[in-house]
Design an enzyme around this catalytic site. Structure first.
Site, PDB file in Angstrom:
ATOM      1  N   LYS A 171     -69.556  13.062 -41.912  1.00 12.81           N
ATOM      2  CA  LYS A 171     -69.142  11.783 -42.500  1.00 12.81           C
ATOM      3  C   LYS A 171     -68.721  10.812 -41.387  1.00 12.81           C
ATOM      4  O   LYS A 171     -67.687  10.988 -40.755  1.00 12.81           O
ATOM      5  CB  LYS A 171     -67.948  11.968 -43.445  1.00 12.81           C
ATOM      6  CG  LYS A 171     -67.607  10.666 -44.161  1.00 12.81           C
ATOM      7  CD  LYS A 171     -66.158  10.565 -44.576  1.00 12.81           C
ATOM      8  CE  LYS A 171     -65.316   9.648 -43.746  1.00 12.81           C
ATOM      9  NZ  LYS A 171     -65.753   8.267 -43.576  1.00 12.81           N
ATOM     10  N   GLU A 244     -58.833  15.117 -32.387  1.00  8.57           N
ATOM     11  CA  GLU A 244     -58.784  14.212 -31.229  1.00  8.57           C
ATOM     12  C   GLU A 244     -58.197  12.901 -31.736  1.00  8.57           C
ATOM     13  O   GLU A 244     -58.870  12.142 -32.433  1.00  8.57           O
ATOM     14  CB  GLU A 244     -60.190  13.980 -30.668  1.00  8.57           C
ATOM     15  CG  GLU A 244     -60.883  15.223 -30.155  1.00  8.57           C
ATOM     16  CD  GLU A 244     -60.233  15.793 -28.920  1.00  8.57           C
ATOM     17  OE1 GLU A 244     -59.545  15.049 -28.199  1.00  8.57           O
ATOM     18  OE2 GLU A 244     -60.401  16.995 -28.691  1.00  8.57           O
ATOM     19  N   CYS A 278     -59.705   5.386 -27.211  1.00  7.14           N
ATOM     20  CA  CYS A 278     -58.532   6.256 -27.295  1.00  7.14           C
ATOM     21  C   CYS A 278     -57.893   6.409 -25.924  1.00  7.14           C
ATOM     22  O   CYS A 278     -56.703   6.659 -25.806  1.00  7.14           O
ATOM     23  CB  CYS A 278     -58.918   7.611 -27.858  1.00  7.14           C
ATOM     24  SG  CYS A 278     -60.324   8.333 -27.011  1.00  7.14           S
ATOM     25  N   GLU A 375     -49.702   2.865 -30.505  1.00  9.01           N
ATOM     26  CA  GLU A 375     -51.096   2.557 -30.180  1.00  9.01           C
ATOM     27  C   GLU A 375     -51.502   1.265 -30.893  1.00  9.01           C
ATOM     28  O   GLU A 375     -51.439   1.179 -32.116  1.00  9.01           O
ATOM     29  CB  GLU A 375     -52.014   3.701 -30.628  1.00  9.01           C
ATOM     30  CG  GLU A 375     -53.439   3.510 -30.142  1.00  9.01           C
ATOM     31  CD  GLU A 375     -54.392   4.587 -30.654  1.00  9.01           C
ATOM     32  OE1 GLU A 375     -54.327   4.913 -31.845  1.00  9.01           O
ATOM     33  OE2 GLU A 375     -55.200   5.084 -29.851  1.00  9.01           O
TER      34      GLU A 375
HETATM   35  P1  NAD Z   1     -59.165   6.581 -38.808  1.00 12.42           P
HETATM   36  O1  NAD Z   1     -58.223   7.716 -38.716  1.00 12.42           O
HETATM   37  O2  NAD Z   1     -58.804   5.443 -39.672  1.00 12.42           O
HETATM   38  O3  NAD Z   1     -60.589   7.093 -39.347  1.00 12.42           O
HETATM   39  C1  NAD Z   1     -61.310   8.134 -38.714  1.00 12.42           C
HETATM   40  C2  NAD Z   1     -62.216   8.787 -39.733  1.00 12.42           C
HETATM   41  O4  NAD Z   1     -61.413   9.435 -40.704  1.00 12.42           O
HETATM   42  C3  NAD Z   1     -63.115   7.811 -40.495  1.00 12.42           C
HETATM   43  O5  NAD Z   1     -64.380   8.385 -40.724  1.00 12.42           O
HETATM   44  C4  NAD Z   1     -62.351   7.636 -41.797  1.00 12.42           C
HETATM   45  O6  NAD Z   1     -63.179   7.256 -42.879  1.00 12.42           O
HETATM   46  C5  NAD Z   1     -61.801   9.027 -41.995  1.00 12.42           C
HETATM   47  N1  NAD Z   1     -60.617   9.082 -42.870  1.00 12.42           N
HETATM   48  C6  NAD Z   1     -59.702   8.108 -43.116  1.00 12.42           C
HETATM   49  N2  NAD Z   1     -58.779   8.542 -43.995  1.00 12.42           N
HETATM   50  C7  NAD Z   1     -59.103   9.802 -44.313  1.00 12.42           C
HETATM   51  C8  NAD Z   1     -58.537  10.786 -45.167  1.00 12.42           C
HETATM   52  N3  NAD Z   1     -57.436  10.547 -45.886  1.00 12.42           N
HETATM   53  N4  NAD Z   1     -59.120  12.001 -45.245  1.00 12.42           N
HETATM   54  C9  NAD Z   1     -60.212  12.270 -44.501  1.00 12.42           C
HETATM   55  N5  NAD Z   1     -60.824  11.381 -43.694  1.00 12.42           N
HETATM   56  C10 NAD Z   1     -60.263  10.163 -43.590  1.00 12.42           C
HETATM   57  O7  NAD Z   1     -59.456   6.103 -37.319  1.00 12.42           O
HETATM   58  P2  NAD Z   1     -60.402   4.925 -36.805  1.00 12.42           P
HETATM   59  O8  NAD Z   1     -59.756   3.615 -37.051  1.00 12.42           O
HETATM   60  O9  NAD Z   1     -61.782   5.119 -37.310  1.00 12.42           O
HETATM   61  O10 NAD Z   1     -60.429   5.222 -35.237  1.00 12.42           O
HETATM   62  C11 NAD Z   1     -59.433   4.792 -34.353  1.00 12.42           C
HETATM   63  C12 NAD Z   1     -58.527   5.936 -33.966  1.00 12.42           C
HETATM   64  O11 NAD Z   1     -59.293   7.015 -33.438  1.00 12.42           O
HETATM   65  C13 NAD Z   1     -57.560   5.555 -32.869  1.00 12.42           C
HETATM   66  O12 NAD Z   1     -56.287   6.082 -33.159  1.00 12.42           O
HETATM   67  C14 NAD Z   1     -58.141   6.225 -31.637  1.00 12.42           C
HETATM   68  O13 NAD Z   1     -57.213   6.501 -30.615  1.00 12.42           O
HETATM   69  C15 NAD Z   1     -58.707   7.463 -32.232  1.00 12.42           C
HETATM   70  N6  NAD Z   1     -59.730   8.031 -31.351  1.00 12.42           N
HETATM   71  C16 NAD Z   1     -59.426   9.182 -30.676  1.00 12.42           C
HETATM   72  C17 NAD Z   1     -60.352   9.722 -29.791  1.00 12.42           C
HETATM   73  C18 NAD Z   1     -60.063  10.984 -29.026  1.00 12.42           C
HETATM   74  O14 NAD Z   1     -60.995  11.622 -28.576  1.00 12.42           O
HETATM   75  N7  NAD Z   1     -58.813  11.374 -28.853  1.00 12.42           N
HETATM   76  C19 NAD Z   1     -61.582   9.090 -29.609  1.00 12.42           C
HETATM   77  C20 NAD Z   1     -61.838   7.924 -30.322  1.00 12.42           C
HETATM   78  C21 NAD Z   1     -60.905   7.397 -31.199  1.00 12.42           C
END
Ligand code: NAD
Length: 484
Positions: A171, A244, A278, A375
Site C-alpha cells: 500500500k 522507519e 527523514c 519534526e
Molecule cells: P504517514 O505516517 O502519514 O504515512 C505513511 C504511510 O502510512 C502512508 O501510506 C499512509 O497512508 C499510511 N498510514 C497512515 N495512517 C495509517 C494507519 N492508521 N494505519 C496504517 N497505515 C497508515 O507519513 P508520511 O507523511 O507519508 O511520511 C512522512 C514521514 O515519514 C516523516 O515522519 C518522515 O520522517 C518519515 N520517513 C521516515 C523514513 C525512514 O527511513 N526513517 C523515510 C522516509 C520518511
C-alpha cells in the site's frame, strides 16, 4: 484523466470508490486511484498467500535474475520515472533521478543476495552432529510506504521481500500512487509471477490499518511518521514489524571545520527535497567562534536558492507535497517566533501557484524549543550556538529521535568523540546527514524506529526468519547439556 486499478493476483481490480492524486506544483489532478477497503485487503492477502507459495519455491538465485531484470528496466526508464516523481511528488529532477537510482541499486544489491542468503554453520557440542541455520521467507508481508521517496522506499522493501521469497501486499502513500503503480508494473514486466506483489491503494485507516491487523499477514514493513509507527506496534499483534520513522537530525560544525564544505552540506541537507527527508538536517549546531560568519554566509546562500518548477534544471527547491504540509511548516514558523527564536529568512509562502514555502532559517534557537525538538518536514532549519564539543554532542542527543547525525571537523578527537557518543543510527563525518548507500544498513535509534534496519545485509533480516537445523548422524539418542 486516467483511472488506475488495484493489482490483485495479477489482475486489474476496481474498488467501490476512487481518490485523486495531485501535482503539487500545478495543484492539478494527475490520476484517479482506487479508494480500497477491508474487503479488497482480504482479497490482496489471499492472492499474496498463493503468490508466496509459488514464489518461495523458485530458487533464490533465479529470483535474483528477475530482480536484475527489474533493475535493468528501471535503468532504461530512469528519466521517465524521475520526471514522474517531479510531477507527482514535486522533488527536483536531479533528486528524482537519484531516487530511481537508489531503486536500481537496491534491486541489483538484493539480486546478489539471491546467491548468498547466508546462514551460518557452527560445531555441535556433541559428536556426529551438524548444526547450521538457513534463511526462510516470512510468508506474506505488508508494505506501507510514505510519499517522499516514492520509488526508492517501496524498492528498498520490495527488493529484499522478493529475494527472501515472500508474497507482498503493498500500500503506497495516497500522495504518490502513480509512481508506486509504475514500479509494480515494472516488476511484473521483469517476470515476477502474478500474485506475488499485490498493489492496493487507499487511505491509512481503510487499507493500512487492515493490513497491520491482518491475521494472515506475517510481517509488516512500515515507513512513515512516528505517530502512525506507534499505532503499528500497538496493533500488529505478534507479526514481525519493521519501522522507519521520523528524525530531528543535527549537523555539528566545529571551529576547525572546512566552512565551505560545511555550508554546502547544510544547504543540501536542510533544503534538499524541500526539507522532506527523514534524514533532513533541521538543527545546525555551530561553534561560537565561527557562529556569526557561518550565519551570515548561510543566509546569503539560502537567499540565492531558486524555488520553482521541479522539472526545470535551474530550480533548487520544489514545492512541498500538499497544502497540509505548507500549513504545518508555517505553524512551526509561528511557534518559533512565539518561542523567541529569531527568524533570519523565509517564514512564509511565496505568492505563486503550487505548495511552496520559502527556505526558512531561525537563529538564537535554544535546544528545548519546539522547533529544535519536533519534526517539521519542511524547509526550516534552526541554528544553535555551542561552546565546545561536549555541549554540541549533548544538544545533538537531546531529542526523542535518533536517525542521522553529522559533524564537520578536522580534529580527529572531535570526530571520534562524536562517533562514539552520538545517539543515531547513521553518523557522518564531514558529510551532511543525507546520502545513504544501499549496501549499508539504514535506520535509527530511539523513537525513529524499533531497531530494525533496512538495506544492506540487515535488510534481509527484516523479511526473513532464521531456521536452525540439527542433523544427528550418530545413530543413537544423544542429549545436549550433558543429560544422561
Ligand atoms: P504517514 O505516517 O502519514 O504515512 C505513511 C504511510 O502510512 C502512508 O501510506 C499512509 O497512508 C499510511 N498510514 C497512515 N495512517 C495509517 C494507519 N492508521 N494505519 C496504517 N497505515 C497508515 O507519513 P508520511 O507523511 O507519508 O511520511 C512522512 C514521514 O515519514 C516523516 O515522519 C518522515 O520522517 C518519515 N520517513 C521516515 C523514513 C525512514 O527511513 N526513517 C523515510 C522516509 C520518511
Amino acid at each position: 484523466m486516467n483511472n488506475y486499478n488495484n493489482i490483485i493476483g495479477g489482475k486489474e481490480v476496481k474498488s467501490k470508490k476512487t481518490f485523486t492524486s495531485f501535482n503539487p506544483f500545478t495543484e492539478q489532478p494527475i490520476a484517479k486511484f482506487q479508494a480500497s477497503n477491508i474487503k479488497d485487503v482480504d482479497k490482496a492477502v489471499s492472492a499474496a498467500r498463493a503468490g508466496y507459495k509459488k514464489w518461495s519455491k523458485i530458487p533464490a538465485p533465479k529470483r535474483g535474475e528477475i530482480l536484475l531484470e527489474i533493475a535493468s528496466i528501471l535503468k532504461k526508464r530512469k528519466l521517465e520515472l524521475a520526471k514522474l516523481e517531479s510531477t507527482e511528488m514535486g522533488k527536483i529532477l536531479q533528486e528524482g533521478l537519484g531516487d530511481v537510482q537508489e531503486a536500481i541499486d537496491i534491486f541489483e544489491y538484493m539480486a546478489g543476495e539471491g546467491r548468498r542468503l547466508f546462514g551460518h554453520t557452527t560445531p555441535s557440542e556433541l559428536k556426529h552432529k551438524a548444526c547450521y541455520t538457513v534463511k526462510q521467507p516470512l510468508g506474506v508481508v505488508g508494505i506501507i510506504t510514505p510519499w517522499n521517496f516514492p520509488i526508492a522506499i517501496p524498492a528498498w522493501k520490495i527488493a529484499p521481500a522478493l529475494i527472501c521469497g515472500n508474497g507482498i501486499v503493498f500500500k503506497p502513500s495516497s500522495d504518490t500512487p502513480l509512481c508506486a503503480y509504475k514500479l509494480v508494473k515494472i516488476c511484473e514486466e521483469a517476470g515476477v509471477p502474478k500474485g506475488v506483489i499485490n498493489f492496493i491503494t487507499g487511505s491509512g485507516s481503510e487499507v493500512g490499518t487492515p493490513i497491520i491487523k491482518h491475521k494472515k499477514i506475517d510481517g509488516v514493513s512500515f515507513t512513515g511518521s512516528r505517530s502512525v509507527g506507534e499505532f503499528v506496534t500497538q496493533n500488529a499483534g505478534l507479526k514481525k514489524v519493521g519501522l522507519e520513522l521520523g528524525g530531528k537530525n543535527p549537523i555539528i560544525i566545529m571551529d576547525d571545520a572546512d566552512l565551505k564544505s560545511a555550508l554546502d552540506g547544510v544547504i543540501f541537507a536542510s533544503f534538499g527535497t524541500t526539507g522532506q527527508r527523514c534524514t533532513a538536517a533541521s538543527r545546525i549546531i555551530v561553534h561560537k567562534n565561527i557562529f556569526k560568519e557561518f550565519e551570515e554566509t548561510l543566509i546569503k546562500k539560502v537567499k540565492k536558492l531558486k524555488m520553482g518548477n521541479p522539472l526545470k534544471s535551474s530550480t533548487n527547491i520544489g514545492p512541498l507535497i500538499n497544502r497540509a504540509a505548507v500549513e504545518k511548516t508555517h505553524k512551526y514558523t509561528e511557534i518559533g517566533i512565539k518561542e523567541k527564536a529569531k527568524l533570519l529568512c523565509g517564514g512564509s509562502s511565496p505568492d505563486t501557484r503550487g505548495f511552496f514555502y520559502k527556505p526558512t532559517v531561525f537563529t538564537n534557537v535554544k535546544p528545548n524549543m519546539r522547533i529544535a525538538q519536533e519534526e517539521i518536514f519542511g524547509p526550516t532549519t534552526a541554528l544553535i550556538k555551542i561552546n565546545n564539543i561536549k555541549e554540541a554532542i549533548n544538544i545533538a542527543n537531546n531529542v526523542d529521535y535518533g536517525l542521522s547525525s553529522s559533524i564537520y571537523t578536522n580534529d580527529l578527537s572531535n570526530a571520534y568523540l562524536f562517533i562514539e557518543n552520538t545517539e543515531s543510527g547513521l553518523a557522518y563525518v564531514n558529510a551532511p546527514t543525507i546520502g545513504a548507500e544501499v549496501h549499508l544498513p539504514f535506520g535509527g535509534t530511539k523513537n525513529t524506529g524499533n531497531g530494525t534496519r533496512e538495506a544492506g545485509i540487515e535488510g534481509i533480516h527484516e523479511f526473513s526468519e532464521t531456521k536452525t537445523v540439527y542433523i544427528d548422524y550418530s545413530n543413537k539418542l544423544q542429549k545436549a547439556q550433558g543429560i544422561r
